[in-house]
Design an enzyme around this catalytic site. Sequence first.
Site, PDB file in Angstrom:
ATOM      1  N   ASN A   1       1.755  -3.866   2.900  1.00  0.00           N
ATOM      2  CA  ASN A   1       3.074  -3.775   3.536  1.00  0.00           C
ATOM      3  C   ASN A   1       2.913  -2.893   4.767  1.00  0.00           C
ATOM      4  O   ASN A   1       2.775  -1.680   4.647  1.00  0.00           O
ATOM      5  CB  ASN A   1       4.067  -3.144   2.536  1.00  0.00           C
ATOM      6  CG  ASN A   1       5.403  -2.847   3.185  1.00  0.00           C
ATOM      7  OD1 ASN A   1       5.712  -3.336   4.274  1.00  0.00           O
ATOM      8  ND2 ASN A   1       6.209  -2.026   2.518  1.00  0.00           N
ATOM      9  N   TRP A   2       2.925  -3.538   5.931  1.00  0.00           N
ATOM     10  CA  TRP A   2       2.648  -2.788   7.165  1.00  0.00           C
ATOM     11  C   TRP A   2       3.868  -1.999   7.653  1.00  0.00           C
ATOM     12  O   TRP A   2       3.777  -1.234   8.587  1.00  0.00           O
ATOM     13  CB  TRP A   2       2.179  -3.745   8.265  1.00  0.00           C
ATOM     14  CG  TRP A   2       0.837  -4.365   8.025  1.00  0.00           C
ATOM     15  CD1 TRP A   2       0.090  -4.338   6.870  1.00  0.00           C
ATOM     16  CD2 TRP A   2       0.053  -5.113   8.961  1.00  0.00           C
ATOM     17  NE1 TRP A   2      -1.090  -5.018   7.032  1.00  0.00           N
ATOM     18  CE2 TRP A   2      -1.142  -5.511   8.310  1.00  0.00           C
ATOM     19  CE3 TRP A   2       0.237  -5.501  10.291  1.00  0.00           C
ATOM     20  CZ2 TRP A   2      -2.126  -6.262   8.951  1.00  0.00           C
ATOM     21  CZ3 TRP A   2      -0.744  -6.248  10.934  1.00  0.00           C
ATOM     22  CH2 TRP A   2      -1.916  -6.619  10.263  1.00  0.00           C
ATOM     23  N   LYS A   3       5.017  -2.254   7.047  1.00  0.00           N
ATOM     24  CA  LYS A   3       6.273  -1.574   7.433  1.00  0.00           C
ATOM     25  C   LYS A   3       6.492  -1.700   8.946  1.00  0.00           C
ATOM     26  O   LYS A   3       6.099  -2.694   9.522  1.00  0.00           O
ATOM     27  CB  LYS A   3       6.237  -0.117   6.971  1.00  0.00           C
ATOM     28  CG  LYS A   3       5.795   0.040   5.518  1.00  0.00           C
ATOM     29  CD  LYS A   3       6.041   1.418   4.995  1.00  0.00           C
ATOM     30  CE  LYS A   3       5.426   1.551   3.613  1.00  0.00           C
ATOM     31  NZ  LYS A   3       5.853   2.727   2.916  1.00  0.00           N
TER      32      LYS A   3
ATOM     33  N   HIS B   1      12.275  -3.479  -1.605  1.00  0.00           N
ATOM     34  CA  HIS B   1      11.490  -2.271  -1.343  1.00  0.00           C
ATOM     35  C   HIS B   1      12.415  -1.058  -1.321  1.00  0.00           C
ATOM     36  O   HIS B   1      13.546  -1.136  -0.837  1.00  0.00           O
ATOM     37  CB  HIS B   1      10.739  -2.399  -0.013  1.00  0.00           C
ATOM     38  CG  HIS B   1       9.701  -1.343   0.156  1.00  0.00           C
ATOM     39  ND1 HIS B   1       9.997  -0.064   0.546  1.00  0.00           N
ATOM     40  CD2 HIS B   1       8.356  -1.362  -0.070  1.00  0.00           C
ATOM     41  CE1 HIS B   1       8.885   0.654   0.573  1.00  0.00           C
ATOM     42  NE2 HIS B   1       7.879  -0.110   0.209  1.00  0.00           N
TER      43      HIS B   1
ATOM     44  N   GLU C   1      12.520   1.467   0.476  1.00  0.00           N
ATOM     45  CA  GLU C   1      13.004   1.868   1.813  1.00  0.00           C
ATOM     46  C   GLU C   1      14.182   1.001   2.233  1.00  0.00           C
ATOM     47  O   GLU C   1      15.090   1.469   2.917  1.00  0.00           O
ATOM     48  CB  GLU C   1      11.849   1.801   2.825  1.00  0.00           C
ATOM     49  CG  GLU C   1      10.863   2.935   2.604  1.00  0.00           C
ATOM     50  CD  GLU C   1       9.459   2.666   3.113  1.00  0.00           C
ATOM     51  OE1 GLU C   1       9.247   1.668   3.830  1.00  0.00           O
ATOM     52  OE2 GLU C   1       8.562   3.463   2.772  1.00  0.00           O
TER      53      GLU C   1
ATOM     54  N   GLU D   1       6.853   0.456  -7.942  1.00  0.00           N
ATOM     55  CA  GLU D   1       6.592   1.462  -6.915  1.00  0.00           C
ATOM     56  C   GLU D   1       7.474   2.688  -7.163  1.00  0.00           C
ATOM     57  O   GLU D   1       8.622   2.725  -6.701  1.00  0.00           O
ATOM     58  CB  GLU D   1       6.910   0.892  -5.532  1.00  0.00           C
ATOM     59  CG  GLU D   1       6.091  -0.306  -5.150  1.00  0.00           C
ATOM     60  CD  GLU D   1       5.912  -0.402  -3.642  1.00  0.00           C
ATOM     61  OE1 GLU D   1       4.763  -0.425  -3.213  1.00  0.00           O
ATOM     62  OE2 GLU D   1       6.916  -0.405  -2.916  1.00  0.00           O
TER      63      GLU D   1
ATOM     64  N   GLY E   1       4.156   6.855   0.152  1.00  0.00           N
ATOM     65  CA  GLY E   1       3.908   7.576   1.401  1.00  0.00           C
ATOM     66  C   GLY E   1       3.811   9.080   1.228  1.00  0.00           C
ATOM     67  O   GLY E   1       3.833   9.828   2.205  1.00  0.00           O
TER      68      GLY E   1
ATOM     69  N   SER F   1       0.909   5.207  -2.683  1.00  0.00           N
ATOM     70  CA  SER F   1      -0.271   5.992  -2.286  1.00  0.00           C
ATOM     71  C   SER F   1      -1.573   5.492  -2.916  1.00  0.00           C
ATOM     72  O   SER F   1      -2.429   6.293  -3.304  1.00  0.00           O
ATOM     73  CB  SER F   1      -0.051   7.480  -2.595  1.00  0.00           C
ATOM     74  OG  SER F   1       1.052   7.967  -1.857  1.00  0.00           O
TER      75      SER F   1
ATOM     76  N   GLY G   1       0.364   2.731   3.575  1.00  0.00           N
ATOM     77  CA  GLY G   1      -0.483   3.425   4.566  1.00  0.00           C
ATOM     78  C   GLY G   1      -1.912   2.909   4.639  1.00  0.00           C
ATOM     79  O   GLY G   1      -2.432   2.641   5.741  1.00  0.00           O
TER      80      GLY G   1
HETATM   81  C1  PEP Z   1       4.818   0.926   0.042  1.00  0.00           C
HETATM   82  O1  PEP Z   1       5.577   1.291   0.911  1.00  0.00           O
HETATM   83  O2  PEP Z   1       5.013  -0.170  -0.511  1.00  0.00           O
HETATM   84  C2  PEP Z   1       3.726   1.801  -0.334  1.00  0.00           C
HETATM   85  C3  PEP Z   1       3.173   1.625  -1.500  1.00  0.00           C
HETATM   86  O3  PEP Z   1       3.358   2.775   0.562  1.00  0.00           O
HETATM   87  P1  PEP Z   1       2.131   3.811   0.438  1.00  0.00           P
HETATM   88  O4  PEP Z   1       0.939   3.049  -0.045  1.00  0.00           O
HETATM   89  O5  PEP Z   1       1.926   4.346   1.822  1.00  0.00           O
HETATM   90  O6  PEP Z   1       2.561   4.858  -0.529  1.00  0.00           O
END
Ligand code: PEP
Length: 251
Positions: A9-11, A96, A98, A168, A174, A214, A236
Amino acid sequence: MRQKIVAGNWKMNCDLEETKTLLKALKSKLDSVDPAVNLIVAPSFTNLLPAVEMLKDTSIEVAAQNMHPKPNGPYTGEVSAKMLSSIGVKTVILGHSERRKYFGETKALLNDKVNTALTQNFKVIFCVGESLAARQDKQHFQVVQSQLKGSLFYLSKKNWEHLILAYEPVWAIGTGETATAQQAQEMHAFIREEIAQNYDQQTADQVTILYGGSVKPGNAQELFSQKDVDGGLIGGAALNADDFLNIANCF
Ligand code: PEP
């Protein structure tokens, strides 16, 4: 069918040039990845078409990070399922944390989005996960149960063939803090059990459940070795080709 998946997921990262550079790097090292592992990348809307074009001769799938539930109309700034289909995107991330937190996406709205996506023959990566407060209050199972009930458990058994879940925990996204492999396994097993209770064991067993939060090359192996963890949704670390591919090699 249950699959091994590593999805990035490049956001809201990577402009056009950065997208091309990252995809080029992924393509050039794709041979190093076990073909049994399915790779998905989700760049921003503006870079979906170039991604589809650059990846058309590869096994990497392109997904959108969001989608509007309506087919068209006065929804300024939004993108429909038909628009995504028309450029060859048939996978979408929904729910998600976010989107829930910053854009007020409710269970009911997500219910609509999932319905539209499945009706339009999309594959959906649906995210669930509890906040830190919920985890500290030991409410994490209830939160995830309510997210599943509110947005997914009205679906038909057949629909589940096109659903991928991503657990998640919000406190791990993040933040550099990862759920332990035991915490991930415990929640994944709980999710599978909930599906079995609301549908049947066969449906529960065939659902791919990813862990996100993460995930890095250094912790992916332990997470992916858990019985009910079928891969990862990566934020990330998906922005670095070597890290992303090294994670994919952690099964
Ligand atoms: C995500 O936003 O789906 C995610 C898992 O981010 P990160 O790996 O940066 O925690």
